[in-house]
Design a protein around this motif. Structure first.
Motif, PDB file in Angstrom:
ATOM      1  N   PRO A 183       0.836  -1.211   0.000  1.00 54.62           N
ATOM      2  CA  PRO A 183       0.000   0.000   0.000  1.00 54.62           C
ATOM      3  C   PRO A 183       0.867   1.256   0.000  1.00 54.62           C
ATOM      4  O   PRO A 183       1.917   1.301   0.648  1.00 54.62           O
ATOM      5  N   ILE A 184       0.422   2.253  -0.732  1.00 52.14           N
ATOM      6  CA  ILE A 184       1.170   3.517  -0.806  1.00 52.14           C
ATOM      7  C   ILE A 184       0.519   4.601   0.039  1.00 52.14           C
ATOM      8  O   ILE A 184       1.025   5.730   0.092  1.00 52.14           O
ATOM      9  N   ASN A 207      -9.924   4.433  -0.751  1.00 53.53           N
ATOM     10  CA  ASN A 207      -9.290   5.429  -1.611  1.00 53.53           C
ATOM     11  C   ASN A 207      -8.923   4.770  -2.933  1.00 53.53           C
ATOM     12  O   ASN A 207      -9.367   3.659  -3.237  1.00 53.53           O
ATOM     13  N   ASN A 208      -8.108   5.460  -3.708  1.00 55.51           N
ATOM     14  CA  ASN A 208      -7.722   4.954  -5.030  1.00 55.51           C
ATOM     15  C   ASN A 208      -6.541   3.982  -4.987  1.00 55.51           C
ATOM     16  O   ASN A 208      -6.090   3.525  -6.040  1.00 55.51           O
ATOM     17  N   ASP A 209      -6.043   3.694  -3.809  1.00 58.15           N
ATOM     18  CA  ASP A 209      -4.927   2.757  -3.676  1.00 58.15           C
ATOM     19  C   ASP A 209      -5.462   1.328  -3.804  1.00 58.15           C
ATOM     20  O   ASP A 209      -6.158   0.828  -2.914  1.00 58.15           O
ATOM     21  N   VAL A 210      -5.129   0.665  -4.915  1.00 56.89           N
ATOM     22  CA  VAL A 210      -5.652  -0.687  -5.146  1.00 56.89           C
ATOM     23  C   VAL A 210      -5.043  -1.703  -4.189  1.00 56.89           C
ATOM     24  O   VAL A 210      -5.582  -2.805  -4.037  1.00 56.89           O
ATOM     25  N   ASN A 215      -9.598  -2.166   0.240  1.00 59.69           N
ATOM     26  CA  ASN A 215     -10.059  -2.335  -1.139  1.00 59.69           C
ATOM     27  C   ASN A 215      -9.885  -3.765  -1.646  1.00 59.69           C
ATOM     28  O   ASN A 215     -10.320  -4.075  -2.760  1.00 59.69           O
ATOM     29  N   LEU A 216      -9.243  -4.619  -0.850  1.00 60.26           N
ATOM     30  CA  LEU A 216      -8.980  -5.991  -1.275  1.00 60.26           C
ATOM     31  C   LEU A 216      -9.929  -7.006  -0.644  1.00 60.26           C
ATOM     32  O   LEU A 216      -9.983  -8.149  -1.112  1.00 60.26           O
ATOM     33  N   SER A 269      -4.742 -13.695  -4.740  1.00 57.17           N
ATOM     34  CA  SER A 269      -6.087 -13.885  -5.292  1.00 57.17           C
ATOM     35  C   SER A 269      -6.970 -12.653  -5.133  1.00 57.17           C
ATOM     36  O   SER A 269      -8.020 -12.566  -5.776  1.00 57.17           O
ATOM     37  N   SER A 270      -6.574 -11.701  -4.297  1.00 57.17           N
ATOM     38  CA  SER A 270      -7.406 -10.512  -4.080  1.00 57.17           C
ATOM     39  C   SER A 270      -7.253  -9.486  -5.188  1.00 57.17           C
ATOM     40  O   SER A 270      -8.070  -8.569  -5.292  1.00 57.17           O
ATOM     41  N   TRP A 271      -6.233  -9.599  -6.013  1.00 57.08           N
ATOM     42  CA  TRP A 271      -6.007  -8.630  -7.077  1.00 57.08           C
ATOM     43  C   TRP A 271      -6.651  -9.092  -8.381  1.00 57.08           C
ATOM     44  O   TRP A 271      -6.707 -10.300  -8.672  1.00 57.08           O
ATOM     45  N   ASN A 272      -7.100  -8.137  -9.164  1.00 60.10           N
ATOM     46  CA  ASN A 272      -7.679  -8.420 -10.469  1.00 60.10           C
ATOM     47  C   ASN A 272      -6.547  -8.533 -11.486  1.00 60.10           C
ATOM     48  O   ASN A 272      -5.917  -7.535 -11.845  1.00 60.10           O
TER      49      ASN A 272
END
Length: 250
Positions: A32-33, A44-47, A52-53, A104-107
């Motif tokens: 995370p950034i 937020n926009n941090d994928v 967000n995960l 697995s949480s990332w697209n």
């Protein structure tokens, strides 16, 4: 087992370097950034943000329409293992066994860099290096698991017992330590043993001494391979000198 470990130690070092390299790459890519807290929701926009995960559950109306988010799982330290380098190493280690649950949480359709790293990692480690490791391990076990290695280990253990665990009067007992020990061996076994000693690259002080009559019994030359090569080189040099002398006379 000590001999097997020594044979594959360099391979394990290489495998460890690869694991550290991929763990560092995935840590830089998926960490995370932005600041986040597991106790306070933060979208937020941090994928790579753990919030967000996590999995989200939506409600479905009776007419089949999908509504807004109904339930959201709370993230924890295992949601994004790549947020810290030490947990990234653990995640990459489990990826060696084919466990890709850590990513697995990332697209993957939106993160082709991650796809490329996973493909490279799966090919060079899971497919190539692990199969190579299995082959090296089986070869090392096959070469080590023999009677000579067993006798060598037995000799080392007995030497340690005799030097450090026995009293002087015990070491002087002739029935325990006879002056002469006889070994029975066939000519073929003796030839293999002598040839193996001659081919070993070790110090002369640690190489077993073989009496000349043993070479006669085994019908082998007492000279080592290096000595034979030196003799051939000397004969070759003499032949060159003879050719030069004949040319000069003509």
């Amino acid at each position: 087992m000590i001999g097997v470990a020594q044979r594959i130690f360099s391979f394990l070092v290489l495998l460890g370097i690869i694991i550290f390299a991929f763990a560092h790459s995935l840590h830089l890519l998926l960490r995370p950034i932005t600041d986040y807290s597991y106790n306070q929701p933060n979208y937020n926009n941090d994928v790579n943000n753990p919030w967000n995960l996590v999995t989200r559950y939506k409600s479905i109306t009776p007419d089949g329409a999908i509504g807004n988010d109904f339930l959201i799982e709370t993230p924890d330290a295992n949601t994004n293992l790549f947020s810290a380098f030490k947990t990234a190493i653990v995640a990459v280690y489990f990826m060696l066994t084919g466990d890709l649950s850590s990513v697995s949480s990332w697209n993957l359709n939106e993160n082709w860099t991650l796809v490329a790293l996973l493909v490279i990692f799966s090919f060079f480690t899971t497919i190539y290096l692990l199969n190579l490791f299995i082959g090296l391990l089986s070869t090392a076990i096959e070469n080590t698991n023999n009677d000579e290695s067993f006798l060598q280990l037995k000799r080392e253990i007995l030497s340690e017992i005799e030097l450090f665990w026995m009293l002087p009067y015990q070491r002087r007992r002739k029935d325990w330590f006879p002056e002469i020990i006889y070994y029975e061996a066939t000519i073929e076994e003796l030839q293999k043993y002598v040839q193996k000693i001659q081919s070993e690259n070790c110090d002369e002080s640690s190489k077993p001494f073989i009496f000349p009559h043993i070479y006669k019994i085994a019908k082998l030359d007492a000279k080592t391979i290096d000595e034979k090569l030196n003799d051939l080189d000397g004969k070759f040099q003499d032949l060159i000198e003879d050719i030069k002398r004949l040319k000069s006379e003509n």
